[in-house]
Design an enzyme around this catalytic site. Structure first.
Site, PDB file in Angstrom:
ATOM      1  N   ALA A 279       9.809   5.728  -4.132  1.00 31.11           N
ATOM      2  CA  ALA A 279       8.837   6.599  -3.492  1.00 31.11           C
ATOM      3  C   ALA A 279       9.519   7.890  -3.057  1.00 31.11           C
ATOM      4  CB  ALA A 279       8.222   5.899  -2.286  1.00 31.11           C
TER       5      ALA A 279
ATOM      6  N   GLY B 151       9.071   1.775  -5.288  1.00 28.33           N
ATOM      7  CA  GLY B 151       7.782   2.096  -5.878  1.00 28.33           C
ATOM      8  C   GLY B 151       7.848   2.205  -7.387  1.00 28.33           C
TER       9      GLY B 151
ATOM     10  N   GLU C  59       7.504  -1.317  -8.528  1.00 29.40           N
ATOM     11  CA  GLU C  59       6.126  -1.734  -8.238  1.00 29.40           C
ATOM     12  C   GLU C  59       5.162  -1.144  -9.271  1.00 29.40           C
ATOM     13  OE1 GLU C  59       5.597  -2.514  -3.563  1.00 29.40           O
ATOM     14  OE2 GLU C  59       6.356  -0.513  -4.024  1.00 29.40           O
TER      15      GLU C  59
ATOM     16  N   GLU D  43      13.595  -1.549  -0.349  1.00 30.51           N
ATOM     17  CA  GLU D  43      12.945  -1.037   0.855  1.00 30.51           C
ATOM     18  C   GLU D  43      13.503  -1.613   2.150  1.00 30.51           C
ATOM     19  OE1 GLU D  43       9.854  -0.434  -2.391  1.00 30.51           O
ATOM     20  OE2 GLU D  43      11.409  -1.896  -1.892  1.00 30.51           O
TER      21      GLU D  43
END
Length: 695
Positions: A63, A102, A105, A125
């Site tokens: 992210a 991310g 993901e 994370e």
């Protein structure tokens, strides 16, 4: 449509490429571009399958964490992943470099995944005090099973493409992302494979649903060292929801956990530490365009504990190093200790069986200072006295080649005084490693008044190359870390004279999150070292002196501030120590008083913060965050508290200044009076962080 995400069509395959250097982070523009391109490909009747890949050196590496704390910009990553998942046409994620956070993901939202052999995949994370917030805790257990998911999510470390293939996280290893991704997509179409939507595939959860201990044992193993951290347990809770609840309810549990963590102090601290480490690598006062000097050969002087550890650090990084001693016996003893350390690591499974031999082969042990003649970097790690250091550096002038960087591993001594005995002070600096040097990540790079910018940059570059975290500091007694530690040690000792016991002080410090309290640390280091130093300087410390006079030198003698059972390093409170303290106080005419844990905490932490303020005033450290990096990586400060200066901002500078003034009066100790910088910032209602913004 955004050109940060491009699309090419080849014979019914739409290849969507993210091009957002340097790491293809999932910014709002990237999210929007992916969603637009996927929707267009789904709507295009000529497109039969979609490949999602990235340009540059990596797949989506996570992210865009600079967006944290800011108003959300559409589309959310959830919307993007839902669109991938819902596509009626097969979507293949083609991965190279790192698919992290991310990025992974996003790949998990695709129906298939392929990766090049060198790729790494992970959900890190937890290292930012967070949990994967876009379905990672729900889809990864369905992809690889709960056991590996727990290891990856609670540990935060990536796995290789080979391991990902063996556990079903990827479907194939390919040689090239675009060609391999497109070839795999055609195979899916030719074989009419069903789309694997992880949200609908519970097959790998069945065993843990039948036997909950599969999950709980994995969590227990991964949280053994998670004392004080919130995120690992929140991650475990979210993964548990994947086992216990339908997908959509599990997603809600994950989202609730993420939102709680992201606004919490721990995640703020861990994200701050992430950026602080990167900021520390930016060296102030170095002219633009300065290049480090080339370093192809390294020499370390001294094969003792520090010199051996430094040599191992180079060998661990695959860099050959010459280890120099004054005598063959001392040299062989040092090499033998290194060999044993490597073999012990291999026996524990921390190294491959062939690693000890390979790493020792990179360390060339020799006798005689003349062996530095070819070295580009020379690191001195001899006995910590100015006379010995000066003798070595004076001799280096005769042997070291012109332009070689001369570094001292001193932890306290004045680098300028050491440089003064050479004819090349511009080449001299400090590289203060922390013990054990082959394990600890911090390296304080000490800039002397005459240190050349390119020499400074060379030390920083080399420290990074051997996996250390370099922080540039100025010259003063103890530099940054040990200078602040001395302020804490001074208060720890005073607390004993006022009524506290070693175990009470240490318990408060370890509860705060430090790995060890000051008295247990003293026992580990050896109390006789400080005792002899005090004797040399004509200084008394009646309680510590009495312990040493009784032969209590710490762990090495089985007794110090604590007692130690044979073969154990666990400190045990000893009634004899309490008696010794009481007797000493009685002789001095002092009475013990009840001291609260809160007072102990404040007197352990606030004087360090105060010293940090003085360090900033004197420009020994360039930034408050540099001080925090020193303490996180050199002294085990809990990363979830962000470092002493971050913690000070969290508590508030005004109450800290007020408490320091209170203790200065209570203990008649003027050193506790708030430093001018701390007082000014407190009076103005500001923070240390505001200094980094030019305040």
């Amino acid at each position: 449509m955004s050109e940060i995400v491009k699309a090419e069509h080849r014979d019914g395959i739409a290849t969507i490429t993210v091009d957002n250097p340097p790491v293809n982070a999932l910014s709002a523009a990237v999210r929007r571009g992916i969603l637009e391109r996927v929707n267009a490909a789904v709507a295009d009747s000529k497109v039969q399958a979609i490949v999602l890949t990235c340009a540059g050196r990596t797949f989506i590496a996570g992210a865009d964490i600079t967006e944290f704390g800011k108003p959300p910009q559409p589309p959310s990553l959830h919307e993007v992943i839902d669109a991938l998942d819902a596509s009626p046409k097969p979507i293949v994620a083609a991965i190279h470099g790192t698919a992290l956070g991310g990025g992974l993901e996003t790949a998990l939202g695709c129906h298939f995944r392929v990766a090049v052999k060198s790729a790494k995949l992970g959900l890190p994370e937890v290292k930012l005090g967070l949990l994967p917030g876009a379905g990672g805790t729900q889809r990864l257990p369905r992809a690889v099973g709960p056991e590996l998911a727990v290891q990856m999510i609670l540990g935060g470390n990536p796995i290789s493409a080979a391991e990902a293939l063996s556990h079903g996280l990827i479907d194939e290893v390919v040689d090239d992302t675009v060609a391999g991704g497109e070839a795999f997509a055609r195979k899916v179409l030719a074989e009419q494979r069903s789309l694997r939507r992880l949200r609908d595939d519970d097959s790998k959860l069945a065993a843990a649903r039948a036997d909950r201990s599969i999950f709980t044992n994995a969590v227990a193993a991964m949280t053994k060292k998670a004392r004080g951290f919130e995120a690992p347990f929140a991650c475990a809770d979210a993964i548990g929801a994947a086992i216990d609840l339908p997908f959509d309810e599990g997603m809600k549990r994950e989202r609730d956990g993420f939102l709680k963590l992201v606004v919490g102090d721990q995640s703020k601290a861990q994200r701050y530490a992430f950026f602080a480490e990167r900021e520390a690598a930016k060296v102030a006062g170095v002219p633009e365009g300065t290049k480090p000097r080339p370093v192809t050969k390294v020499a370390v002087i001294g094969a003792g504990t520090m010199g051996g550890g430094i040599a191992m650090s180079f060998a661990n990084a695959g860099i050959p190093v010459t280890l120099i001693e004054t005598g063959e016996q001392t040299l062989q003893r040092g090499l033998g200790i290194m060999q044993k350390n490597y073999e012990a690591s291999a026996a524990r499974g921390g190294l491959p069986p062939d690693a000890p031999a390979k790493r020792m082969a990179l360390i060339t042990g020799v006798v005689g200072l003349e062996n530095v003649k070819d070295a580009d970097l020379i690191i001195e790690a001899v006995f910590e006295t100015m006379a010995v250091k000066k003798e070595v550096f004076s001799a280096l002038d005769a042997y070291a080649k012109p332009g070689a960087v001369l570094a001292s591993n001193t932890s306290y001594l004045n680098i300028d005084a050491i440089a003064s005995v050479t004819k090349r002070p511009q080449d001299v600096l400090g590289m203060h490693f922390f013990s054990p040097a082959n394990v600890m990540k911090l390296c304080e790079i000490v800039r002397g008044v005459q240190t050349a910018p390119d020499a400074l940059l060379t030390a920083v570059t080399v420290a990074k190359a051997i996996a250390k975290v370099p922080v540039v500091v100025g010259v003063c007694d103890g530099f940054v870390g040990n200078r602040m530690l001395a302020a804490r040690s001074n208060q720890a000792e005073k607390l004993l004279f006022e009524g506290a016991l070693p175990q009470q002080v240490d318990a408060v410090v370890t509860k705060f999150g430090m790995p060890m309290g000051p008295f247990a640390m003293g026992d580990l280091a050896g109390l006789d070292i400080g005792w002899r130093s005090r004797q040399d300087r004509g200084i008394k410390s009646e309680i510590a002196d009495a312990l040493c006079e009784a032969g209590r030198f710490g762990q090495k003698t089985g007794k110090g501030y604590y007692a130690y059972e044979a073969g154990s390093r666990a400190p045990l409170p000893d009634p004899e120590v309490e008696t010794l303290i009481n007797d000493t106080l009685a002789k001095l005419g002092l009475k013990r008083r009840e001291i609260s844990d809160q007072e102990i905490l404040e007197r352990m932490i606030y004087p360090m913060i105060n010293e940090g303020a003085r360090i900033l005033e004197e420009k020994i450290a360039a930034r408050p965050s540099d001080i925090d990096v020193v303490w996180i990586y050199g002294y085990g400060w809990p990363v979830y508290r962000g470092g002493p200066m971050f913690y000070a901002d969290l508590v508030g500078l005004k109450p800290i200044a007020e408490r320091l003034s209170h203790y200065a009066k209570q203990t008649n100790d003027p050193s506790l009076e708030p430093a001018p910088l701390l007082k000014r910032l407190a009076d103005e209602g500001r923070t240390f962080a505001s200094l980094a913004k030019g305040g």
